[in-house]
Design a protein around this motif. Structure first.
Motif, short mmCIF file in Angstrom:
data_model
loop_
_atom_site.label_atom_id
_atom_site.label_comp_id
_atom_site.label_asym_id
_atom_site.label_seq_id
_atom_site.Cartn_x
_atom_site.Cartn_y
_atom_site.Cartn_z
N ASN A 20 -2.47 44.53 31.83
CA ASN A 20 -2.85 44.85 33.21
C ASN A 20 -1.75 44.49 34.21
N GLN A 21 -0.72 43.77 33.75
CA GLN A 21 0.40 43.42 34.62
C GLN A 21 1.44 44.54 34.56
N LYS A 22 1.99 44.88 35.72
CA LYS A 22 3.01 45.93 35.77
C LYS A 22 4.37 45.34 35.46
N VAL A 23 5.23 46.18 34.86
CA VAL A 23 6.62 45.81 34.63
C VAL A 23 7.48 46.81 35.39
N ASP A 24 8.40 46.27 36.20
CA ASP A 24 9.37 47.08 36.93
C ASP A 24 10.62 47.16 36.04
N MET A 25 10.82 48.32 35.42
CA MET A 25 11.92 48.47 34.46
C MET A 25 13.30 48.35 35.11
N THR A 26 13.37 48.45 36.45
CA THR A 26 14.67 48.26 37.10
C THR A 26 15.09 46.79 37.06
N LYS A 27 14.14 45.90 36.75
CA LYS A 27 14.44 44.46 36.68
C LYS A 27 14.65 43.98 35.25
N VAL A 28 14.51 44.89 34.28
CA VAL A 28 14.63 44.53 32.87
C VAL A 28 15.94 45.09 32.32
N ASN A 29 16.66 44.27 31.56
CA ASN A 29 17.89 44.73 30.93
C ASN A 29 17.51 45.65 29.77
N ILE A 30 17.55 46.94 30.01
CA ILE A 30 17.05 47.91 29.04
C ILE A 30 17.90 47.94 27.76
N GLU A 31 19.19 47.67 27.87
CA GLU A 31 20.04 47.69 26.68
C GLU A 31 19.65 46.59 25.70
N VAL A 32 19.34 45.42 26.22
CA VAL A 32 18.88 44.31 25.37
C VAL A 32 17.55 44.68 24.73
N MET A 33 16.66 45.28 25.53
CA MET A 33 15.35 45.67 25.00
C MET A 33 15.48 46.76 23.94
N LYS A 34 16.41 47.68 24.13
CA LYS A 34 16.61 48.76 23.15
C LYS A 34 17.02 48.19 21.79
N LYS A 35 17.89 47.19 21.81
CA LYS A 35 18.30 46.56 20.54
C LYS A 35 17.10 45.92 19.85
N TRP A 36 16.28 45.22 20.64
CA TRP A 36 15.10 44.58 20.07
C TRP A 36 14.13 45.63 19.53
N ILE A 37 13.89 46.69 20.30
CA ILE A 37 12.96 47.75 19.89
C ILE A 37 13.43 48.39 18.59
N ALA A 38 14.70 48.76 18.51
CA ALA A 38 15.23 49.41 17.31
C ALA A 38 15.09 48.49 16.09
N LYS A 39 15.42 47.22 16.27
CA LYS A 39 15.32 46.26 15.17
C LYS A 39 13.87 46.08 14.74
N ARG A 40 12.98 45.92 15.70
CA ARG A 40 11.56 45.66 15.39
C ARG A 40 10.89 46.87 14.74
N ILE A 41 11.14 48.06 15.26
CA ILE A 41 10.54 49.26 14.66
C ILE A 41 11.07 49.46 13.25
N SER A 42 12.35 49.21 13.04
CA SER A 42 12.93 49.33 11.69
C SER A 42 12.29 48.33 10.74
N GLU A 43 12.01 47.11 11.22
CA GLU A 43 11.34 46.10 10.39
C GLU A 43 9.94 46.57 10.01
N ILE A 44 9.21 47.11 10.98
CA ILE A 44 7.83 47.55 10.75
C ILE A 44 7.80 48.71 9.75
N LEU A 45 8.68 49.69 9.95
CA LEU A 45 8.66 50.89 9.11
C LEU A 45 9.39 50.70 7.78
N GLY A 46 10.22 49.69 7.70
CA GLY A 46 10.98 49.46 6.47
C GLY A 46 12.26 50.28 6.40
N ASN A 47 12.52 51.08 7.42
CA ASN A 47 13.77 51.83 7.53
C ASN A 47 13.99 52.20 8.99
N GLU A 48 15.20 52.64 9.28
CA GLU A 48 15.52 53.01 10.66
C GLU A 48 15.06 54.44 10.92
N ASP A 49 14.12 54.60 11.81
CA ASP A 49 13.59 55.93 12.13
C ASP A 49 13.98 56.25 13.58
#
Length: 133
Positions: A20-49
């Motif tokens: 229910n809390q909003k996130v202002d993406m202009t205040k988030v370092n998106i490049e750092v988040m992209k690395k985390w997202i890619a790594k985490r999704i790859s862990e979940i799926l067992g491969n890089e998709d």
């Protein structure tokens, strides 16, 4: 744009209170988040998709204030039972990131510090072993 099926799922699904809390993406370092997202999704799926990873990037970057509930519904077909956990982790990191002046979640900063400390320890051990030989 939510389909009628997505709209029904949004109404039926229980989401954690932090959604229910909003996130202002202009205040988030998106490049750092992209690395985390890619790594985490790859862990979940067992491969890089790349398709799922790019979909997540697009859903997150599509607007200044992304809708995590809609993002969760749209990722469910790909991440299945891991979707809610992934989205909760992602949102917590985004909330943390927007409150940090650099836009980097403190959890990821701490993890990076630990990684650097471990590298330094391993480097020192290698030097000690080399000296002993």
């Amino acid at each position: 744009m939510a389909t009628p099926v997505d709209a029904k799922l949004l109404k039926r699904t229980k989401f954690p209170p932090e959604f229910n809390q909003k996130v202002d993406m202009t205040k988030v370092n998106i490049e750092v988040m992209k690395k985390w997202i890619a790594k985490r999704i790859s862990e979940i799926l067992g491969n890089e998709d790349d398709v799922v990873i790019e979909l997540c990037f697009n859903l997150l970057e599509g607007t200044r204030f992304p809708d995590i509930k809609s993002l969760q519904i749209q990722l469910t077909g790909f991440l299945d039972k891991d979707t809610s956990k992934f989205c909760k982790e992602l949102w917590s990191l985004c909330l943390s990131g927007q409150s940090n002046p650099q836009g980097v979640p403190k959890e990821l900063l701490e993890a990076k510090k630990l990684e650097l400390i471990q590298e330094k320890v391993m480097e020192n051990r290698s030097i000690q072993l080399a000296v002993m030989i």
